[in-house]
Design an enzyme around this catalytic site. Sequence first.
Site, mmCIF file in Angstrom:
data_model
loop_
_atom_site.group_PDB
_atom_site.id
_atom_site.type_symbol
_atom_site.label_atom_id
_atom_site.label_comp_id
_atom_site.label_asym_id
_atom_site.label_seq_id
_atom_site.Cartn_x
_atom_site.Cartn_y
_atom_site.Cartn_z
ATOM 1 N N GLU A 1 0.851 -1.200 0.000
ATOM 2 C CA GLU A 1 0.000 0.000 0.000
ATOM 3 C C GLU A 1 0.877 1.236 0.000
ATOM 4 O OE1 GLU A 1 -2.963 0.504 3.102
ATOM 5 O OE2 GLU A 1 -3.582 -1.590 2.911
ATOM 6 N N ASN A 2 0.478 2.210 -0.783
ATOM 7 C CA ASN A 2 1.094 3.540 -0.752
ATOM 8 C C ASN A 2 0.194 4.437 -1.589
ATOM 9 O OD1 ASN A 2 3.483 5.333 -2.572
ATOM 10 N ND2 ASN A 2 3.371 5.524 -0.354
#
Length: 473
Positions: free
Chosen positions: A373-374
């Site tokens: 995730e980012n």
Amino acid sequence: MPEPITFPSDFLWGAATSAYQIEGAVREDGRTPSIWDTFSHTPGRTAGGDTGDIAVEHYHRYRDDVALMADLGLNAYRFSVSWSRVQPTGRGPAVQRGLDFYRRLVDELLARGIRPALTLYHWDLPQELEDAGGWPVRETALRFAEYASLVGEALGDRVSSWITLNEPWCSAFLGYGSGVHAPGRTDPAAALHAAHHLNLAHGLGAQALRAALPARAQIAVSLNSAVVRAVSDDPRDQDARRRIDNLANGIFHGPMLHGAYPAELFADTARVTDWSCVRDGDLAAAHQPLDALGLNYYTPALVSAAPDGPGSRRADGHGASDHSPWPGSDDVAFHQTPGERTEMGWTIDPTGLHELIMRYTREAPGLPLYVTENGAAYDDKPDPAGRVHDPERIAYLHGHLAAVRRAIADGADVRGYYLWSLLDNFEWSYGYGKRFGAVYVDYETQVRTPKSSAHWYATVAGAGELPGELVAD
Ligand code: PNW
């Protein structure tokens, strides 16, 4: 004109979501409430009283959503399974209709050449298990292992990337410490016990998956491994940094990667719990061989000693609560990292992602890494022609992808990147007010419109390279 920044040719270009944030259809096909249904329906818990009842109707629109992913040139997609769709009471046999949804979703992905990565637990514990004590009790870890084996057996023939838990830090410390996440409890000892049982659940779940899955399957965990920095070299600030680092990282990475809690953790939290929940054999159980490690990263933390108590503590970006998500750390202050921020108030700092990747390259040598995730929330709005321009998100993604590429050049084995998130969705206690999607969702009509960042990401994914210079929107 600077050279483009080229990625390895087999790099995964993905996007991520989670069940409760996108599916809706909360009462269909035998699904029962999870702690997030209960929590979001409790007045005052989420912004505007928003719930995941409808969310973005992905349960019914998954086919279109997969087509959208294909249009965007994604070759990977990370999603989560709703435990209470598969095992409504958290125990007993699996509900086939629940599993069928995920079978259809996965088949659709595979048909379009998109590699599925399945997260078993993204925070939506069946309410019945919470009523029986939730993560602070040991039984929940045993129940998780059973659930893992049911899903493993049902989908192991078509899914090869498996993630046990998403961000157990949030489950333990936001769920049972500060109470800003479900189930909304504020008991620091319970939060630490929850952390231990999440470690155990990960290990028992990984074992159960190993037994259920074909040998080629990859088993991983996604941790929101914090980058914790101190405001100064003063030993008191450095000690605050060390303690928060242990509560954010070591408390999970220790058992999962090394089979031990960081030595100082017990002493640092001795006033909160005696840790009698840790039984012989638990640490060996938590320490299972893994095939990859998922890192979720948004922003770094900046801390100092605060001998006078928690006065300035609330700049930690973890939501409004009078209760700390950091048990035994009232003498630590959190500060805003200087610099530009996203709509969440989170400072944009791609150097933190590079730092994090290099840390785990050292701490877990040989273990392939994925950024699971980012991403960034911005106040996106369609223009009069219906287009959504989000140059800030493009800059955010560009900066962080460049940081990933630098880490690869520095020797890190990063195999893929999943942007958070494919679609605008239910952002937990912030409700629908915070938009993380590369694709804009009109919550009235459910119409999906790829933002300019989605088009940009499609070009990057298609070429396997970042433009050397940021091209204006
Ligand atoms: C992660 N914090 O949540 C989750 O995995 C996603 O479901 C979520 O939508 C996304 O990041 C954006 O928030 C986090 O307070 C929530 O440190 C809170 C924190 C970190 C991650």
